[in-house]
Write an enzyme that holds these catalytic residues in place. Sequence first.
Site, PDB file in Angstrom:
ATOM      1  N   ASP A   7     -11.789   4.907 -48.800  1.00 43.17           N
ATOM      2  CA  ASP A   7     -11.729   5.704 -50.027  1.00 43.17           C
ATOM      3  C   ASP A   7     -12.263   7.080 -49.647  1.00 43.17           C
ATOM      4  OD1 ASP A   7     -12.172   7.066 -52.367  1.00 43.17           O
ATOM      5  OD2 ASP A   7     -13.041   5.364 -53.431  1.00 43.17           O
ATOM      6  N   VAL A   8     -11.416   8.087 -49.699  1.00 39.29           N
ATOM      7  CA  VAL A   8     -11.800   9.414 -49.204  1.00 39.29           C
ATOM      8  C   VAL A   8     -12.907  10.074 -50.027  1.00 39.29           C
ATOM      9  CG1 VAL A   8      -9.632   9.936 -48.010  1.00 39.29           C
ATOM     10  CG2 VAL A   8      -9.874  10.527 -50.451  1.00 39.29           C
ATOM     11  N   THR A  64       8.506  11.463 -53.205  1.00 39.09           N
ATOM     12  CA  THR A  64       7.596  10.436 -52.667  1.00 39.09           C
ATOM     13  C   THR A  64       7.296   9.466 -53.819  1.00 39.09           C
ATOM     14  OG1 THR A  64       5.536  11.501 -53.354  1.00 39.09           O
ATOM     15  CG2 THR A  64       6.437  12.190 -51.217  1.00 39.09           C
ATOM     16  N   TYR A  99      -5.371  19.631 -61.371  1.00 39.25           N
ATOM     17  CA  TYR A  99      -4.667  19.609 -60.083  1.00 39.25           C
ATOM     18  C   TYR A  99      -4.601  21.024 -59.489  1.00 39.25           C
ATOM     19  CZ  TYR A  99      -1.004  18.186 -56.724  1.00 39.25           C
ATOM     20  OH  TYR A  99      -0.267  17.919 -55.588  1.00 39.25           O
ATOM     21  N   LYS A 121      -6.279  22.015 -55.962  1.00 41.42           N
ATOM     22  CA  LYS A 121      -5.474  22.487 -54.832  1.00 41.42           C
ATOM     23  C   LYS A 121      -5.788  23.955 -54.503  1.00 41.42           C
ATOM     24  CE  LYS A 121      -3.166  18.662 -53.956  1.00 41.42           C
ATOM     25  NZ  LYS A 121      -3.577  17.830 -52.815  1.00 41.42           N
ATOM     26  N   ASP A 144      -6.347   4.895 -45.637  1.00 41.25           N
ATOM     27  CA  ASP A 144      -5.880   4.883 -47.027  1.00 41.25           C
ATOM     28  C   ASP A 144      -6.737   3.868 -47.799  1.00 41.25           C
ATOM     29  OD1 ASP A 144      -2.850   5.903 -48.217  1.00 41.25           O
ATOM     30  OD2 ASP A 144      -3.976   4.468 -49.449  1.00 41.25           O
ATOM     31  N   THR A 160       5.871  11.109 -56.918  1.00 38.67           N
ATOM     32  CA  THR A 160       6.709  11.917 -57.806  1.00 38.67           C
ATOM     33  C   THR A 160       7.941  11.162 -58.304  1.00 38.67           C
ATOM     34  OG1 THR A 160       7.798  12.802 -55.834  1.00 38.67           O
ATOM     35  CG2 THR A 160       6.016  14.120 -56.768  1.00 38.67           C
TER      36      THR A 160
HETATM   37  N1  LIG Z   1       5.054  14.846 -53.440  1.00 34.17           N
HETATM   38  C1  LIG Z   1       4.948  16.127 -53.782  1.00 34.17           C
HETATM   39  O1  LIG Z   1       5.848  16.728 -54.427  1.00 34.17           O
HETATM   40  C2  LIG Z   1       3.715  16.910 -53.370  1.00 34.17           C
HETATM   41  C3  LIG Z   1       3.752  18.307 -53.468  1.00 34.17           C
HETATM   42  C4  LIG Z   1       2.638  19.033 -53.102  1.00 34.17           C
HETATM   43  C5  LIG Z   1       1.509  18.401 -52.628  1.00 34.17           C
HETATM   44  N2  LIG Z   1       1.493  17.031 -52.563  1.00 34.17           N
HETATM   45  C6  LIG Z   1       0.273  16.410 -52.061  1.00 34.17           C
HETATM   46  O2  LIG Z   1       0.585  15.643 -50.920  1.00 34.17           O
HETATM   47  C7  LIG Z   1      -0.356  14.580 -50.789  1.00 34.17           C
HETATM   48  C8  LIG Z   1       0.381  13.269 -50.566  1.00 34.17           C
HETATM   49  O3  LIG Z   1       1.178  13.031 -51.703  1.00 34.17           O
HETATM   50  P1  LIG Z   1       2.451  12.075 -51.696  1.00 34.17           P
HETATM   51  O4  LIG Z   1       3.444  12.725 -52.564  1.00 34.17           O
HETATM   52  O5  LIG Z   1       2.806  11.683 -50.316  1.00 34.17           O
HETATM   53  O6  LIG Z   1       1.849  10.852 -52.529  1.00 34.17           O
HETATM   54  P2  LIG Z   1       1.833   9.248 -52.293  1.00 34.17           P
HETATM   55  O7  LIG Z   1       1.327   8.683 -53.563  1.00 34.17           O
HETATM   56  O8  LIG Z   1       3.136   8.789 -51.747  1.00 34.17           O
HETATM   57  O9  LIG Z   1       0.717   9.089 -51.156  1.00 34.17           O
HETATM   58  C9  LIG Z   1      -0.641   9.357 -51.415  1.00 34.17           C
HETATM   59  C10 LIG Z   1      -1.489   8.336 -50.692  1.00 34.17           C
HETATM   60  O10 LIG Z   1      -2.877   8.677 -50.919  1.00 34.17           O
HETATM   61  C11 LIG Z   1      -3.583   7.463 -51.106  1.00 34.17           C
HETATM   62  N3  LIG Z   1      -4.831   7.692 -51.842  1.00 34.17           N
HETATM   63  C12 LIG Z   1      -4.971   8.010 -53.147  1.00 34.17           C
HETATM   64  N4  LIG Z   1      -6.278   8.062 -53.461  1.00 34.17           N
HETATM   65  C13 LIG Z   1      -6.976   7.768 -52.330  1.00 34.17           C
HETATM   66  C14 LIG Z   1      -8.347   7.653 -52.013  1.00 34.17           C
HETATM   67  N5  LIG Z   1      -9.311   7.842 -52.943  1.00 34.17           N
HETATM   68  N6  LIG Z   1      -8.707   7.351 -50.747  1.00 34.17           N
HETATM   69  C15 LIG Z   1      -7.753   7.126 -49.799  1.00 34.17           C
HETATM   70  N7  LIG Z   1      -6.439   7.215 -50.045  1.00 34.17           N
HETATM   71  C16 LIG Z   1      -6.047   7.535 -51.296  1.00 34.17           C
HETATM   72  C17 LIG Z   1      -2.620   6.562 -51.886  1.00 34.17           C
HETATM   73  O11 LIG Z   1      -2.991   5.197 -51.762  1.00 34.17           O
HETATM   74  C18 LIG Z   1      -1.290   6.899 -51.216  1.00 34.17           C
HETATM   75  O12 LIG Z   1      -1.023   6.024 -50.131  1.00 34.17           O
HETATM   76  C19 LIG Z   1      -1.217  14.615 -52.045  1.00 34.17           C
HETATM   77  O13 LIG Z   1      -2.432  15.299 -51.751  1.00 34.17           O
HETATM   78  C20 LIG Z   1      -0.379  15.427 -53.019  1.00 34.17           C
HETATM   79  O14 LIG Z   1      -1.166  16.073 -53.986  1.00 34.17           O
HETATM   80  C21 LIG Z   1       2.573  16.266 -52.902  1.00 34.17           C
END
Ligand SMILES: NC(=O)c1ccc[n+]([C@@H]2O[C@H](COP(=O)([O-])OP(=O)(O)OC[C@H]3O[C@@H](n4cnc5c(N)ncnc54)[C@H](O)[C@@H]3O)[C@@H](O)[C@H]2O)c1
Length: 250
Positions: free
Chosen positions: A61-62, A190, A153, A157, A37, A193
Amino acid sequence: MSALQDRIALVTGAASGIGLATARRFADEGAQVLIADLDAAGLTRALDAMPGSRHEAITLDVTDEPAWIALASRIERQFGHLDVLFNNAGFGKFGSIADTSLDMWRSVIGVNLDSIFLATKYMLPLLEASGHGSIINMSSIRGIAAAPDCASYCAAKGGVRMFTKATALECAAAGNGVRANSIHPGHVATPLTAAAHGDPQVARRLLDDVPIGRIGVPEEIADAVVFLASDAARYMTGAELVVDGGSTAQ
Ligand SMILES: NC(=O)c1ccc[n+]([C@@H]2O[C@H](COP(=O)([O-])OP(=O)(O)OC[C@H]3O[C@@H](n4cnc5c(N)ncnc54)[C@H](O)[C@@H]3O)[C@@H](O)[C@H]2O)c1
């Protein structure tokens, strides 16, 4: 035997939300997990919350290509292979197309989509070396069904969804034993959101969109990722696994 006994698994975006829940489930299933992360402090907390002591935290950083090259060398030296790659890191920025700057567009495409290209490019030789590599790419219901005010987005996706299928076919043609599937969560509670779910009007609109009548929790996505990562999904590649309480069935 546990579903991921002694498998080496890399999870990005693992300091929070779905990534953290999945890293913990991978560990429950016997995997040794590399949690990556951008958020170093969050990673330290996440490592403390993991069952078992052999997991490692990697600040990454991804979107950083040299960092992926360095991480691939590290995994090669340390383990010689990688069994599971969960490309999960991501976020959305919302607003109309007119209000989206090119920088904003590029940051959303960069974190959600470019990152998966980089991870796949540099981790594929390690996944091939495992003999049963599994890539799980984080998409969304927004990679299948669009909505207003989130064009970047949706584009990112949707790109993840097709990049995954292209990866699956390339790996199948190469006969390298690597599977690639995408996962498509609906509305999940999360930190990402929390603001939206905390606004009563938005929360009601989101709930109206979910036939089973509640918002999901990260563990419900994690269970599906464990399945895709494991040999139970050995005949699945190029597939999209939707976990959305019925939202896209409407
Ligand atoms: N929560 C939802 O409703 C939902 C629905 C569909 C898809 N998603 C996808 O699921 C994934 C995780 O989301 P989440 O809800 O757990 O969010 P979150 O914010 O809780 O977790 C995301 C993590 O990604 C890390 N991150 C962000 N940019 C980064 C980078 N450049 N390099 C490394 N790490 C990085 C953040 O620090 C964080 O720890 C995301 O890809 C999101 O688009 C979430």
